[in-house]
Write an enzyme that holds these catalytic residues in place. Structure first.
Site, PDB file in Angstrom:
ATOM      1  N   SER A  18       0.240  -1.347  -0.029  1.00  0.00           N
ATOM      2  CA  SER A  18       0.224  -0.028  -0.153  1.00  0.00           C
ATOM      3  C   SER A  18       0.277   1.256  -0.138  1.00  0.00           C
ATOM      4  CB  SER A  18      -0.964   0.225   1.627  1.00  0.00           C
ATOM      5  OG  SER A  18      -0.150   0.011   2.604  1.00  0.00           O
ATOM      6  N   HIS A  39      -3.025  -3.802  -5.351  1.00  0.00           N
ATOM      7  CA  HIS A  39      -4.014  -3.100  -3.474  1.00  0.00           C
ATOM      8  C   HIS A  39      -4.712  -3.575  -3.260  1.00  0.00           C
ATOM      9  CE1 HIS A  39      -3.873   0.351  -0.795  1.00  0.00           C
ATOM     10  NE2 HIS A  39      -3.991  -0.829  -0.325  1.00  0.00           N
TER      11      HIS A  39
END
Length: 301
Positions: A18, A39
């Site tokens: 992230s 992600h």
């Protein structure tokens, strides 16, 4: 590099990071064009969004494969360019950091938390910090400082994270203690918060706190758009609601700026926040240009 050595040459490698730049991670591979960011959001079985991050050398074919894969999973994709924190993590963190900045200024914890929920967020910023893990936030901040060096811009929340992690060992929900105590399936604000961050005699109104929590996110999202981190205004809105739960009633963070607040009001309020709180509320010049010409972010799509 170890994974690439034992998979087929047409295999796409993806990272769920992230924060870490995809282009940097890709340098470990011989086939950088087949490395991409995917992600996912926690909890993965419930969160509908996947943020696809395109690195400097990621090929269009790899992006197409990634989009097909996300569609097969039944999830919604947004596509962003590579940068530290990408789009969702970069903007999301401003919410929790602003909550900690308010705490450090002496705003009552209960006021901060209730204002966050009244603003439309799924949790108050302190509770959300516990969920994410203050320890993780500390590690990300330290890595960012190390990578950026003198270019790193300190945030008022840095001192709060440092205190919670390194002085009182309260790192979040996973160990049962953070801004909240988690006991027997219940949670309540840590009784030591008042001693650690004394509450000021004069408290701001709830509207003031709500404004800071929402504007912190909106300003950062505008910078992501103006810097080309994300280019589709509709994906800005979709990512904000599906990714980190930005006040759904607004229609998304960009809709909040353009239609809920309106350019003129948003610019005036943001400029006032710069005077009171600092440069983290400074808007990009792109917004002023659109306001002056009567333009719209959505017409840029």
């Amino acid at each position: 590099a170890q994974a690439e050595a034992v998979v087929g040459k047409d295999t796409l490698l993806a990272s769920n990071t992230s924060t870490l730049p995809i282009s940097g991670l890709a340098t470990a591979c011989l086939r950088e064009q087949q490395f991409i960011g995917l992600h996912f959001f926690s909890p993965v079985d419930k969160m509908p969004l996947v943020e696809i991050i395109v690195g400097e050398k990621t090929s269009e074919q790899s992006l197409a494969w990634a989009l097909d894969f996300v569609q097969q999973l039944g999830k919604t994709a947004i596509v962003v360019n590579d940068s530290r924190g990408f789009y969702t993590s970069r903007v999301f963190k401003t919410y929790v950091l602003e909550g900690m900045a308010l705490l450090n200024e002496g705003v009552a914890p209960a006021l901060i938390e209730n204002a966050g929920k009244m603003a439309g967020m799924p949790l108050g910023p302190l509770a959300l910090s516990d969920e994410v893990s203050l320890q993780l936030m500390d590690r990300i901040a330290r890595q960012t400082q190390a990578d950026l060096g003198d270019a790193y811009t300190p945030h008022p929340a840095d001192a709060v994270v440092d205190y919670m992690v390194h002085h009182v060992d309260r790192i979040g929900k996973k160990v049962g203690r953070g801004f909240y105590d988690y006991l027997d399936g219940t949670k309540q604000l840590w009784s030591g918060l008042d001693d650690a961050f004394p509450v000021a005699a004069e408290q701001p109104g709830v509207d003031t706190v709500m404004q800071r929590l929402l504007y912190a996110q909106a300003v950062e999202a505008l910078h992501c758009l103006s810097e080309g981190v994300i280019s589709d205004p509709h994906q800005v809105d979709i990512g904000s609601i599906f990714g980190w739960g930005f006040a759904p009633y607004t229609g998304g963070v960009l809709s909040f700026v353009e239609t809920i607040e309106g350019f003129e009001r948003f610019i005036a309020n943001a400029d006032a926040l710069v005077e009171r709180c600092g440069d983290r509320f400074r808007i990009p010049h792109q917004l002023r240009e659109l306001a002056q010409t009567g333009g719209s972010y959505y017409s840029m799509a």
